[in-house]
Design an enzyme around this catalytic site. Structure first.
Site, PDB file in Angstrom:
ATOM      1  N   SER A 145      11.278   1.652  -0.207  1.00 54.38           N
ATOM      2  CA  SER A 145      10.754   0.214   0.103  1.00 54.38           C
ATOM      3  C   SER A 145       9.864  -0.257   1.740  1.00 54.38           C
ATOM      4  O   SER A 145       9.862   0.392   2.202  1.00 54.38           O
ATOM      5  CB  SER A 145      11.553  -0.830   0.170  1.00 54.38           C
ATOM      6  OG  SER A 145      12.036  -1.908   0.878  1.00 54.38           O
ATOM      7  N   SER A 146       8.457  -1.054   1.034  1.00 53.63           N
ATOM      8  CA  SER A 146       7.625  -1.548   2.348  1.00 53.63           C
ATOM      9  C   SER A 146       8.306  -1.403   3.762  1.00 53.63           C
ATOM     10  O   SER A 146       8.626  -0.846   4.470  1.00 53.63           O
ATOM     11  CB  SER A 146       6.550  -2.196   1.972  1.00 53.63           C
ATOM     12  OG  SER A 146       5.817  -1.911   0.695  1.00 53.63           O
ATOM     13  N   ARG A 147      10.068  -2.339   3.079  1.00 59.49           N
ATOM     14  CA  ARG A 147      10.269  -2.735   4.345  1.00 59.49           C
ATOM     15  C   ARG A 147      11.202  -1.441   5.462  1.00 59.49           C
ATOM     16  O   ARG A 147      11.081  -1.921   5.977  1.00 59.49           O
ATOM     17  CB  ARG A 147      11.057  -3.805   4.399  1.00 59.49           C
ATOM     18  CG  ARG A 147      10.614  -4.910   3.974  1.00 59.49           C
ATOM     19  CD  ARG A 147      11.635  -6.577   3.279  1.00 59.49           C
ATOM     20  NE  ARG A 147      11.128  -7.308   3.176  1.00 59.49           N
ATOM     21  CZ  ARG A 147       9.895  -8.077   2.681  1.00 59.49           C
ATOM     22  NH1 ARG A 147      10.681  -7.756   1.092  1.00 59.49           N
ATOM     23  NH2 ARG A 147       9.967  -9.414   2.470  1.00 59.49           N
ATOM     24  N   LYS A 149      13.013  -2.009  -8.508  1.00 59.10           N
ATOM     25  CA  LYS A 149      14.053  -1.833  -7.865  1.00 59.10           C
ATOM     26  C   LYS A 149      14.090  -3.539  -7.519  1.00 59.10           C
ATOM     27  O   LYS A 149      15.154  -3.957  -7.222  1.00 59.10           O
ATOM     28  CB  LYS A 149      13.524  -1.718  -6.626  1.00 59.10           C
ATOM     29  CG  LYS A 149      14.059  -2.033  -4.982  1.00 59.10           C
ATOM     30  CD  LYS A 149      13.429  -1.128  -3.346  1.00 59.10           C
ATOM     31  CE  LYS A 149      12.540  -1.800  -3.230  1.00 59.10           C
ATOM     32  NZ  LYS A 149      13.081  -3.117  -2.795  1.00 59.10           N
ATOM     33  N   GLN A 167      -4.470   6.481  -0.512  1.00 61.79           N
ATOM     34  CA  GLN A 167      -3.399   6.532  -0.986  1.00 61.79           C
ATOM     35  C   GLN A 167      -3.517   6.556  -2.544  1.00 61.79           C
ATOM     36  O   GLN A 167      -3.866   7.200  -3.930  1.00 61.79           O
ATOM     37  CB  GLN A 167      -1.524   6.272  -0.683  1.00 61.79           C
ATOM     38  CG  GLN A 167      -1.384   6.080   0.391  1.00 61.79           C
ATOM     39  CD  GLN A 167      -0.074   5.774   0.553  1.00 61.79           C
ATOM     40  OE1 GLN A 167       0.933   5.809  -0.400  1.00 61.79           O
ATOM     41  NE2 GLN A 167       0.249   5.011   1.475  1.00 61.79           N
ATOM     42  N   MET A 199       1.960  -5.704  -2.637  1.00 68.32           N
ATOM     43  CA  MET A 199       1.275  -6.710  -1.198  1.00 68.32           C
ATOM     44  C   MET A 199       1.017  -5.620  -0.441  1.00 68.32           C
ATOM     45  O   MET A 199       1.132  -5.257   1.110  1.00 68.32           O
ATOM     46  CB  MET A 199       2.875  -7.263  -0.872  1.00 68.32           C
ATOM     47  CG  MET A 199       3.044  -8.452  -1.814  1.00 68.32           C
ATOM     48  SD  MET A 199       4.043  -9.170  -1.168  1.00 68.32           S
ATOM     49  CE  MET A 199       5.328  -9.048   0.375  1.00 68.32           C
ATOM     50  N   HIS A 214       3.436   2.947  -0.653  1.00 67.97           N
ATOM     51  CA  HIS A 214       4.474   4.115  -0.575  1.00 67.97           C
ATOM     52  C   HIS A 214       4.595   4.886  -2.086  1.00 67.97           C
ATOM     53  O   HIS A 214       3.844   4.498  -3.504  1.00 67.97           O
ATOM     54  CB  HIS A 214       5.990   3.747  -0.075  1.00 67.97           C
ATOM     55  CG  HIS A 214       6.890   2.960  -0.706  1.00 67.97           C
ATOM     56  ND1 HIS A 214       7.558   3.039  -2.058  1.00 67.97           N
ATOM     57  CD2 HIS A 214       6.960   1.244  -0.680  1.00 67.97           C
ATOM     58  CE1 HIS A 214       7.817   1.622  -2.818  1.00 67.97           C
ATOM     59  NE2 HIS A 214       7.652   1.003  -1.731  1.00 67.97           N
ATOM     60  N   ASP A 227      -4.341   2.752   4.952  1.00 64.83           N
ATOM     61  CA  ASP A 227      -3.868   3.975   4.275  1.00 64.83           C
ATOM     62  C   ASP A 227      -3.773   3.926   2.509  1.00 64.83           C
ATOM     63  O   ASP A 227      -3.486   4.792   2.531  1.00 64.83           O
ATOM     64  CB  ASP A 227      -2.578   3.872   5.077  1.00 64.83           C
ATOM     65  CG  ASP A 227      -1.416   4.978   4.571  1.00 64.83           C
ATOM     66  OD1 ASP A 227      -1.869   5.871   5.002  1.00 64.83           O
ATOM     67  OD2 ASP A 227      -0.257   4.365   4.220  1.00 64.83           O
ATOM     68  N   ASP A 228      -3.430   2.800   2.356  1.00 68.42           N
ATOM     69  CA  ASP A 228      -3.122   2.175   1.447  1.00 68.42           C
ATOM     70  C   ASP A 228      -4.659   2.483   0.328  1.00 68.42           C
ATOM     71  O   ASP A 228      -4.134   3.202  -0.491  1.00 68.42           O
ATOM     72  CB  ASP A 228      -3.366   0.373   0.956  1.00 68.42           C
ATOM     73  CG  ASP A 228      -2.159   0.047   1.744  1.00 68.42           C
ATOM     74  OD1 ASP A 228      -1.109   0.193   1.461  1.00 68.42           O
ATOM     75  OD2 ASP A 228      -1.901  -1.483   1.376  1.00 68.42           O
ATOM     76  N   HIS A 237       4.972   2.618  -5.051  1.00 68.93           N
ATOM     77  CA  HIS A 237       3.605   1.833  -5.780  1.00 68.93           C
ATOM     78  C   HIS A 237       3.365   3.069  -6.493  1.00 68.93           C
ATOM     79  O   HIS A 237       1.721   2.714  -7.553  1.00 68.93           O
ATOM     80  CB  HIS A 237       2.681   1.307  -4.874  1.00 68.93           C
ATOM     81  CG  HIS A 237       3.772  -0.346  -4.230  1.00 68.93           C
ATOM     82  ND1 HIS A 237       4.009   0.404  -2.427  1.00 68.93           N
ATOM     83  CD2 HIS A 237       3.980  -0.845  -4.653  1.00 68.93           C
ATOM     84  CE1 HIS A 237       4.423  -0.863  -2.355  1.00 68.93           C
ATOM     85  NE2 HIS A 237       4.182  -1.162  -3.480  1.00 68.93           N
TER      86      HIS A 237
HETATM   87  O1  PAF Z   1       6.437  -7.052  -5.920  1.00 73.36           O
HETATM   88  C1  PAF Z   1       6.196  -6.870  -4.807  1.00 73.36           C
HETATM   89  O2  PAF Z   1       4.966  -7.042  -4.273  1.00 73.36           O
HETATM   90  C2  PAF Z   1       5.742  -9.017  -5.100  1.00 73.36           C
HETATM   91  O3  PAF Z   1       6.267  -9.924  -5.146  1.00 73.36           O
HETATM   92  C3  PAF Z   1       3.992  -8.636  -6.085  1.00 73.36           C
HETATM   93  C4  PAF Z   1       5.244  -8.547  -7.648  1.00 73.36           C
HETATM   94  C5  PAF Z   1       3.303  -8.734  -5.859  1.00 73.36           C
HETATM   95  C6  PAF Z   1       4.276 -10.401  -5.760  1.00 73.36           C
HETATM   96  O4  PAF Z   1       3.424 -10.096  -4.666  1.00 73.36           O
END
Ligand code: PAF
Length: 296
Positions: free
Chosen positions: A187-189, A151, A82, A31, A35, A78-79, A38
């Site tokens: 985590s993005s959050r 995670k 990277q 999504m 980071h 930025d995505d 990913h």
């Molecule tokens: O893990 C995520 O970022 C999302 O849940 C995913 C797998 C891309 C689905 O939208």
């Protein structure tokens, strides 16, 4: 430099051409707000296939009405920067109208049993949204391999089950959680957190480490192992949504005395963020074949 594909047709045509030349495709669904976690997924995909596709799509279907869809961090520039260093072949970048023309559609992929527990208790439609969009992505890209982070262990188990039950021809690969030096799971959050909160959030990792340590010393009582996690989190001034010890494959509650590998899963509120993390006690006994599904 990679191709940027914004429509389903363009993505399908590109993938078809690559497949026709005998190349194997890997998909890393994301999504965005990328980071190092990913990037580790991309690198794992690269070890297994010739061409890696990264999808970036903030999927509205997996957010509840009171959740953070509007605030979810988006930073496409930025995505893409990277991904540039990583030899990615294509980035699939659909918008919401492309993925869900005329609304969010009505068909849903549901995986009962696995979806209502843990995060599913407070996010009752979340995993239907995840499974539905991942099924769509699999149909569009038709990858040989798709890579997800551990995670989101519950998500990984659910996707494996969907792939098995619906006969998708894709191998699902899980990649261990990437952590900051202080142990905090990336985590993005984490972007929602202040410096102070980022420090506090390391208690998630420390609580799991304490449980690991106790387990190594021979403790097998579920409640005693859970207690230590509760204590570390509460001493750090954090409130939790859940702390559960469950079977890592079925996600059903562990017996009072652990009898096999056990997932310690937690969701914790830190400032305005809800963070999740997990650890598997006795992982060496986990049937990795069952874990990796079709074992690519
Ligand atoms: O893990 C995520 O970022 C999302 O849940 C995913 C797998 C891309 C689905 O939208």
């Amino acid at each position: 430099m990679f191709e940027i594909l914004r429509t389903i047709d363009a993505m399908r045509d590109w993938a078809k051409t690559e497949r026709q030349t005998g190349l194997r495709l890997g998909l890393v669904p994301t999504m965005g707000a990328l980071h190092r976690g990913h990037l580790a997924l991309v690198e794992e995909a690269q070890r297994r296939v010739n061409r890696v596709v990264v999808s970036i799509f903030v999927n509205p279907l997996q957010f509840g009405p009171a959740e953070d869809l509007a605030q979810y961090p988006r930073n496409l520039e930025d995505d893409l920067r990277q991904l540039q260093g990583l030899n990615v072949a294509a980035v699939f970048l659909p918008d919401s109208d492309e993925m869900y023309p005329g609304g969010l559609g009505v068909t849903r992929v549901t995986i009962p049993g696995l979806s209502e527990v843990l995060c599913g208790v407070t996010r009752p439609t979340h995993f239907n949204g995840v499974a539905t969009v991942v099924a769509k992505l699999f149909h569009i890209v038709e990858p040989n391999v798709a890579v997800f982070g551990e995670k989101d262990w519950q998500q990984l188990v659910i996707i494996r089950r969907m792939v098995y039950d619906l006969n998708f021809r894709v191998s699902i690969v899980g990649v261990p959680t990437v952590r900051a030096e202080n142990g905090l799971a990336l985590s993005s959050r984490n972007r929602y957190l202040t410096q102070e909160e980022l420090k506090k959030a390391t208690a998630l990792y420390h609580s799991l480490q304490e449980a690991r340590q106790l387990y190594r010393q021979g403790e097998r009582r579920r409640d005693a192992l859970r207690r230590v996690v509760v204590d570390v989190l509460t001493n750090a001034g954090l409130s939790y949504e859940y702390i559960e010890l469950v079977n890592p494959l079925t996600l059903q509650p562990s017996p009072e005395y652990l009898q096999g590998p056990t997932l310690v899963a937690l969701a914790v509120h830190v400032g305005s963020a809800r963070l999740i993390d997990n650890a598997i006690l006795g992982r060496e006994q986990l049937d990795e074949a069952a874990l990796h599904g079709n074992g690519d």
